[in-house]
Design a protein around this motif. Structure first.
Motif, PDB file in Angstrom:
ATOM      1  N   ILE A  22       0.766  -1.159  -0.068  1.00 17.20           N
ATOM      2  CA  ILE A  22      -0.258  -0.055   0.022  1.00 17.20           C
ATOM      3  C   ILE A  22       0.996   1.401   0.073  1.00 17.20           C
ATOM      4  O   ILE A  22       0.599   2.199  -0.875  1.00 17.20           O
ATOM      5  N   CYS A  23       2.086   1.191   0.823  1.00 21.23           N
ATOM      6  CA  CYS A  23       2.727   2.398   0.892  1.00 21.23           C
ATOM      7  C   CYS A  23       3.584   2.590  -0.481  1.00 21.23           C
ATOM      8  O   CYS A  23       3.733   3.815  -1.044  1.00 21.23           O
ATOM      9  N   PHE A  24       3.896   1.502  -0.983  1.00 20.32           N
ATOM     10  CA  PHE A  24       4.559   1.573  -2.341  1.00 20.32           C
ATOM     11  C   PHE A  24       3.666   2.109  -3.340  1.00 20.32           C
ATOM     12  O   PHE A  24       4.176   3.148  -4.356  1.00 20.32           O
ATOM     13  N   LEU A  25       2.371   1.742  -3.492  1.00 23.77           N
ATOM     14  CA  LEU A  25       1.383   2.210  -4.388  1.00 23.77           C
ATOM     15  C   LEU A  25       1.105   3.772  -4.413  1.00 23.77           C
ATOM     16  O   LEU A  25       0.962   4.479  -5.253  1.00 23.77           O
ATOM     17  N   LEU A  26       0.891   4.193  -3.084  1.00 27.96           N
ATOM     18  CA  LEU A  26       0.666   5.447  -2.769  1.00 27.96           C
ATOM     19  C   LEU A  26       1.826   6.409  -2.997  1.00 27.96           C
ATOM     20  O   LEU A  26       1.841   7.380  -4.000  1.00 27.96           O
ATOM     21  N   PHE A  27       2.811   6.004  -2.894  1.00 26.39           N
ATOM     22  CA  PHE A  27       4.324   6.713  -3.112  1.00 26.39           C
ATOM     23  C   PHE A  27       4.481   6.816  -4.689  1.00 26.39           C
ATOM     24  O   PHE A  27       4.887   7.611  -5.438  1.00 26.39           O
ATOM     25  N   ALA A  28       4.147   5.738  -5.519  1.00 28.89           N
ATOM     26  CA  ALA A  28       4.091   5.460  -6.735  1.00 28.89           C
ATOM     27  C   ALA A  28       3.347   6.682  -7.459  1.00 28.89           C
ATOM     28  O   ALA A  28       3.811   7.057  -8.494  1.00 28.89           O
ATOM     29  N   VAL A  29       2.280   6.728  -7.155  1.00 28.18           N
ATOM     30  CA  VAL A  29       1.262   7.668  -7.610  1.00 28.18           C
ATOM     31  C   VAL A  29       1.829   9.069  -7.349  1.00 28.18           C
ATOM     32  O   VAL A  29       1.772   9.990  -8.200  1.00 28.18           O
ATOM     33  N   LEU A  30       2.297   9.420  -6.182  1.00 27.30           N
ATOM     34  CA  LEU A  30       2.701  10.721  -5.753  1.00 27.30           C
ATOM     35  C   LEU A  30       3.950  10.806  -6.682  1.00 27.30           C
ATOM     36  O   LEU A  30       4.465  11.938  -7.168  1.00 27.30           O
ATOM     37  N   TYR A  31       4.770   9.855  -7.070  1.00 29.37           N
ATOM     38  CA  TYR A  31       5.983  10.160  -7.776  1.00 29.37           C
ATOM     39  C   TYR A  31       5.517  10.487  -9.305  1.00 29.37           C
ATOM     40  O   TYR A  31       6.318  11.160  -9.874  1.00 29.37           O
ATOM     41  N   ILE A  32       4.809   9.693  -9.721  1.00 28.65           N
ATOM     42  CA  ILE A  32       4.375  10.023 -11.007  1.00 28.65           C
ATOM     43  C   ILE A  32       3.806  11.453 -11.244  1.00 28.65           C
ATOM     44  O   ILE A  32       4.222  12.132 -12.347  1.00 28.65           O
ATOM     45  N   VAL A  33       2.911  11.921 -10.247  1.00 29.07           N
ATOM     46  CA  VAL A  33       2.492  13.223 -10.269  1.00 29.07           C
ATOM     47  C   VAL A  33       3.479  14.174 -10.245  1.00 29.07           C
ATOM     48  O   VAL A  33       3.751  15.144 -10.995  1.00 29.07           O
TER      49      VAL A  33
END
Length: 471
Positions: A22-33
Motif C-alpha cells: 500500500i505504501c509503495f502504491l501510494l508513493f508511486a502515484v505521488l512520484y508520477i504526479v
C-alpha cells in the motif's frame, strides 16, 4: 499451541507485506504526479547524451523523489483524519480491514524518514553533483564528479554536526545533556530535524498570511470578473484598440500587425477569456469563488482565535505526539465527518496559500518556476523550499488548532511543541498578521482612490501619512 503461534506470525507477515504494498502504491502515484510537474517546468535540453545530461537526469530523479515526499507530508493529516472517520463509520467492513493504526503510523514514520533523507542527503547531493566538475588534476568524468560530491557532503555534514553540538552545549549544559551530545542517532538527528521544523513553521508563519491575501488576486486573474467589477482602464484600453483597428481598416491598411504589436499579452488573454466565458461563469463563478476564499480565511482565523482561548484556559490544549495511534476508536471532530472534511479542506487551503505567499515574497521571487524554462538549480531550490513547508504543515495545523489529531512518529517529538509561550506566540502572530494582510488587501483600492483625490501636489505628503500609520 505451536499452530496458533505460527498462525499469528503468518498474519503479522501478511499484514506487513500488505502495508508495504500500500505504501509503495501510494508513493508511486505521488512520484508520477511529481515527475509530470517537474518535466512541465524543467528547461528543455537537446537530445545529445553527454555527461551533463546524465547529471541533470539524476538530479531530476532526486528532485522528483523529494517532491513526492513533500506531497506525502501534505497528505499525512488529511489521510489520517479521513481514515479515522471511515473506520468509525464502517468498523466491521471486510474491505477496509487494511486501513488500521499500524498502516497510519507506518506512513508517518516513512514520511519523517524520507524527509530527513531528502533534506540532509539527497538535495545537497543533487546540488553538489550538479555543480561539481571533479578535482583539479583528476580525470574528468562521472566518477570524478561523484567523488567530489561525496567529499563536499562529508564536509557539510561535519559543519552541521559541529554547529548543532556547539548550540546544544550552550543551551543545555547539565550532565545528562552533555552525555547525549555523543549520541548521533537518538539526539543529533531528532534535534536537528526539530530545528528545521521550527524554521519551517516560521516560514509558514511568514508565507501563509501573505498567501491568504494574495489568493484573492490570483483567483481574480484566473477567473472572468462580472461586468460591474471590470477594470475601467482595461475597458478603455480595449475600446481604444478597437478604434485604432477600425481607423486602419478604413484607411485600407493592415490591422493585424498593429493590433498584435500594441495589445498587451495579459489584456489580450483576459479579453479572449471574457469572449469565451459563459453567462454563469461571468456572473456567478467569480463571486462564489471569492466568497469561498473569504469563508475559508475567516474560519481559519476563527479556529486560531478559539485555540488561543483553549491555550489560556487549559494547558492540555498544547500539541502533543502520540506513540500509539488510537485510530478508529473515537472521533476527534465535534461534528463528525462534516468537521473532518472542513479541516481537510482548510489544511490543503493553507498549504496552497503558503506556496502562493512564498513565491509572492520578494526574497523568493527568483525561485519562481517558469514553464519549460526552469534550470535544475532553481528546481532544487523549489523542491527544498516546498519540502520544508510541507513537513511543517502537520505541525502548524495542530499548533494552530485547525485539527485535534495528535502528531504521530517523529513529528510529535519536537521539543518546542511543549513550550507554552512559543505555541501561544505562534497563534497570536498568525491571527494578527493574517488579519492585517486582509485589511491591507481590501483597503488598497480605497487608499489608491484617496491618493488620486488628493492630487499630484499633495501626493508626497499623503504617502508619508499612510506610511506613518502603516496602511
Amino acid at each position: 499451541m505451536e499452530e496458533d503461534e505460527v498462525t499469528i506470525r503468518e498474519q503479522n507477515f501478511h499484514s506487513q507485506v500488505r502495508e508495504y504494498i500500500i505504501c509503495f502504491l501510494l508513493f508511486a502515484v505521488l512520484y508520477i504526479v511529481s515527475y509530470c510537474i517537474i518535466t512541465r517546468y524543467k528547461r528543455k535540453s537537446d537530445d545529445h547524451e553527454d555527461e551533463d545530461a546524465v547529471v541533470n537526469r539524476i538530479s531530476m530523479y532526486l528532485c522528483t523523489f523529494t517532491l513526492a515526499v513533500s506531497g506525502g507530508a501534505v497528505l499525512l493529516l488529511p489521510f489520517s483524519i479521513i481514515s479515522n472517520e471511515i473506520l468509525l463509520s464502517l468498523p466491521k467492513n471486510y474491505y477496509i480491514q487494511w486501513l488500521n493504526g499500524s498502516l497510519i503510523h507506518g506512513l508517518w514514520n516513512l514520511v519523517s524518514l524520507f524527509s530527513n533523507l531528502c533534506l540532509f542527503v539527497l538535495m545537497p547531493f543533487a546540488y553538489f553533483f550538479l555543480e561539481s566538475e571533479g578535482f583539479a588534476g583528476s580525470k574528468k568524468g562521472i566518477k570524478a564528479r561523484v567523488l567530489e560530491t561525496f567529499v563536499m557532503l562529508f564536509l557539510l555534514g561535519l559543519l552541521i554536526l559541529g554547529i548543532v553540538w556547539v548550540a546544544s552545549a550552550l543551551i543545555d549544559n547539565d550532565a545528562a545533556s552533555m552525555e547525549s551530545l555523543y549520541d548521533l542517532w537518538e539526539f543529533y538527528l531528532p534535534y536537528l530535524y526539530s530545528c528545521i521544523s521550527l524554521m519551517g513553521g516560521l516560514l509558514l508563519l511568514m508565507c501563509t498570511p501573505v498567501g491568504l491575501s494574495r489568493m484573492f488576486t490570483v483567483m481574480g486573474q484566473l477567473l472572468v470578473k462580472p461586468t460591474i467589477l471590470e477594470d475601467l482602464d482595461e475597458q478603455m484600453y480595449c475600446i481604444q484598440l478597437q478604434e485604432e483597428a477600425l481607423q486602419h481598416k478604413l484607411n485600407g491598411e493592415s490591422v493585424c500587425c498593429v493590433t498584435v504589436r500594441s495589445i498587451h499579452p495579459m489584456v489580450a488573454d483576459a479579453w479572449n477569456r471574457k469572449k469565451k466565458a459563459s453567462a454563469w461563469e461571468k456572473n456567478l463563478l467569480y463571486p462564489i469563488v471569492m466568497l469561498i476564499l473569504l469563508a475559508g480565511t475567516a474560519i481559519s482565523v476563527f479556529l486560531v482565535a478559539l485555540n488561543i482561548l483553549y491555550l489560556l484556559v487549559d494547558e492540555t490544549a498544547l500539541p502533543k505526539g502520540s506513540a500509539d495511534p488510537d485510530i478508529g476508536n473515537a472521533s476527534l471532530s465535534t461534528f463528525g465527518v462534516v468537521q473532518a472534511v472542513v479541516e481537510i479542506i482548510l489544511m490543503i487551503y493553507l498549504m496552497v496559500s503558503s506556496v502562493v505567499g512564498f513565491y509572492s515574497l520578494r526574497i523568493f521571487k527568483g525561485l519562481t518556476p517558469r514553464k519549460d524554462d526552469t534550470t535544475m538549480t532553481t528546481i532544487i531550490g523549489c523542491c527544498v523550499s516546498i519540502l520544508v513547508l510541507s513537513s511543517a504543515l502537520p505541525v502548524m495545523s495542530r499548533t494552530l488548532g485547525i485539527t485535534r489529531f495528535d502528531l504521530l512518529g517523529d513529528f510529535g517529538r519536537f521539543n518546542w511543541l511543549g513550550n507554552f509561550y512559543i505555541v501561544l506566540s505562534y497563534n497570536l502572530l498568525f491571527a494578527v498578521v493574517t488579519t492585517l494582510c486582509l485589511v491591507r488587501k481590501f483597503t488598497s483600492a480605497v487608499r489608491e482612490e484617496l491618493l488620486k483625490a488628493l492630487g499630484e501636489g499633495h501626493l508626497t505628503n499623503a504617502k508619508h501619512i499612510f506610511h506613518v500609520f502603516n496602511l
